[in-house]
Design an enzyme around this catalytic site. Sequence first.
Site, PDB file in Angstrom:
ATOM      1  N   LYS A 135       0.832  -1.200   0.000  1.00  0.00           N
ATOM      2  CA  LYS A 135       0.000   0.000   0.000  1.00  0.00           C
ATOM      3  C   LYS A 135       0.867   1.251   0.000  1.00  0.00           C
ATOM      4  CE  LYS A 135      -1.661   1.874   3.685  1.00  0.00           C
ATOM      5  NZ  LYS A 135      -2.402   2.287   4.897  1.00  0.00           N
ATOM      6  N   SER A 136       1.884   1.273   0.851  1.00  0.00           N
ATOM      7  CA  SER A 136       2.743   2.441   0.969  1.00  0.00           C
ATOM      8  C   SER A 136       3.474   2.733  -0.336  1.00  0.00           C
ATOM      9  CB  SER A 136       3.769   2.235   2.085  1.00  0.00           C
ATOM     10  OG  SER A 136       3.132   2.036   3.324  1.00  0.00           O
ATOM     11  N   ARG A 140      -8.253  12.024  12.212  1.00  0.00           N
ATOM     12  CA  ARG A 140      -6.804  11.846  12.237  1.00  0.00           C
ATOM     13  C   ARG A 140      -6.091  13.176  11.990  1.00  0.00           C
ATOM     14  NH1 ARG A 140      -5.249   6.398   9.074  1.00  0.00           N
ATOM     15  NH2 ARG A 140      -3.253   6.868  10.105  1.00  0.00           N
ATOM     16  N   SER A 153       5.208   9.792   9.801  1.00  0.00           N
ATOM     17  CA  SER A 153       6.249  10.058   8.806  1.00  0.00           C
ATOM     18  C   SER A 153       5.643  10.505   7.486  1.00  0.00           C
ATOM     19  CB  SER A 153       7.097   8.799   8.592  1.00  0.00           C
ATOM     20  OG  SER A 153       6.306   7.751   8.054  1.00  0.00           O
ATOM     21  N   GLN A 154       4.333  10.316   7.316  1.00  0.00           N
ATOM     22  CA  GLN A 154       3.690  10.731   6.069  1.00  0.00           C
ATOM     23  C   GLN A 154       3.779  12.235   5.848  1.00  0.00           C
ATOM     24  OE1 GLN A 154      -0.282   9.146   6.146  1.00  0.00           O
ATOM     25  NE2 GLN A 154       0.404   7.032   5.903  1.00  0.00           N
ATOM     26  N   ASP A 187       3.258  -0.395  12.489  1.00  0.00           N
ATOM     27  CA  ASP A 187       2.075  -0.993  11.867  1.00  0.00           C
ATOM     28  C   ASP A 187       1.973  -2.486  12.166  1.00  0.00           C
ATOM     29  OD1 ASP A 187       0.881   1.234  10.818  1.00  0.00           O
ATOM     30  OD2 ASP A 187       1.570   0.929   8.767  1.00  0.00           O
ATOM     31  N   LYS A 214      -3.857   6.248  14.609  1.00  0.00           N
ATOM     32  CA  LYS A 214      -4.050   5.550  13.339  1.00  0.00           C
ATOM     33  C   LYS A 214      -5.555   5.489  13.050  1.00  0.00           C
ATOM     34  CE  LYS A 214       0.324   4.364  12.549  1.00  0.00           C
ATOM     35  NZ  LYS A 214       1.044   4.625  11.288  1.00  0.00           N
ATOM     36  N   ARG A 241      -6.264  -3.592  10.222  1.00  0.00           N
ATOM     37  CA  ARG A 241      -5.156  -4.296  10.871  1.00  0.00           C
ATOM     38  C   ARG A 241      -5.606  -5.038  12.128  1.00  0.00           C
ATOM     39  NH1 ARG A 241      -1.371  -3.776   7.578  1.00  0.00           N
ATOM     40  NH2 ARG A 241      -0.845  -1.811   6.532  1.00  0.00           N
ATOM     41  N   LYS A 272      -9.826  -2.208   2.942  1.00  0.00           N
ATOM     42  CA  LYS A 272      -8.956  -1.025   2.913  1.00  0.00           C
ATOM     43  C   LYS A 272      -7.610  -1.336   2.281  1.00  0.00           C
ATOM     44  CE  LYS A 272      -6.857   2.371   6.069  1.00  0.00           C
ATOM     45  NZ  LYS A 272      -7.322   3.610   5.415  1.00  0.00           N
TER      46      LYS A 272
END
Length: 408
Positions: free
Chosen positions: A10-11, A109, A156-157, A296, A323, A368, A393
């Site tokens: 995904k990242s 978020r 970190s995004q 994660d 998250k 998750r 997701k």
Amino acid sequence: MTVIDIPGSKSVTARALFLAAAAEGTTTLVRPLASDDTEGFAEGLAALGYEVERAPGAWRVRGRPAGPAAASADVYCRDGATTARFLPVLAAAGHGDFRFDASAQMRRRPLAPLAEALRTLGVDLRHEGAEGHHPLRIAARGVKGGAVTLDAGQSSQYLTALLMLGPLTAEGLSVTVTDLVSEPYVGITLAMMRSFGARPTRAGDVFTVPPTGYRATTYAVEPDASTASYFFAAAALTGREATVPGLGTGALQGDLGFVDVLRRMGADVAVTPDGTTVRGTGRLHGLTVNMRDISDTMPTLAALAPYADGPVRIEDVANTRVKECDRLEVCAGNLRRLGITVTTGPDHIEIHPGTPRPAEIITHGDHRIVMSFAVTGLRTPGISFDDPGCVRKTFPGFHAHWENALRP
């Protein structure tokens, strides 16, 4: 359980979509992740006027270095944090008036550190509701660049978004980071930027990105290391073996470091250039582990922890509280529902050995949580989920894939 076919990261897929949209030419993404998050990202690009063709196993994006083709757009980011944080930054580099909104979960978020950094760079950004949260509007007039200071201690995004913006600015960008969580994800960003022709550098806490622009390429998306963690944990728990090809010594994703945790707990682990194999040995030891850089996978370890022969203490994971849900407390609450003794603090969770009893897992719509507690269910029949479908997701086919992988 032997060879496991894990969907694309995904990242990596989200970053590749941003970089492809910003590049000169047409980029082909090979084996991108097709899930709610990544499809939402692609639809967001389309709303901004980018051309995106999605075929099974290959997505093509025609880049626009000048920015979105649309003069105005209303973009819905769904639940996707990468979508909600990256697309406004991409739009800011162009010209037009753009509105971004997201699901109720994503609206909760945080976004403030990134929003403030963009304002420092001269971006006209306004929040329509709560400050530092979606929805927001951007009156984009391009970004000159310059120097900015950023707190990336929550995500970190924020840093990734600014770094990817750098080559699109007129004068380049210098980012000084005061705090940084999940640092390996930044390594992914820098490596991928270089694959698209950018030249970012790092000197301590200062990241420098010259205004090079990006070049289109063909980019293969590696398997998702966070998703692989559930299958590796399953092997460690059941005494079986799981091999994930394409996720080996050259992998970009720091979450592959989860197998080192399993090794410390007693599993046999082999990482080669071609892939990674975990084999259970019939024992799982308790341990204390810092998971700041691989947070994660914290829920994966939490769900596995009751079967260890001693307490499992997971530290430095305060960022998991912001998250899709407060993962630290949600893991603790669900483990208690299973009859397990758990304590938590601001940035840690400690789980004691026990025999989980059947119960319904409260997921809070977090993919998750479902996939992690599927691991617990391997030894505790009768575990169910209040929202099993939220895995769409990142892994729509998880349940069928899980069942097939676990067949003798």
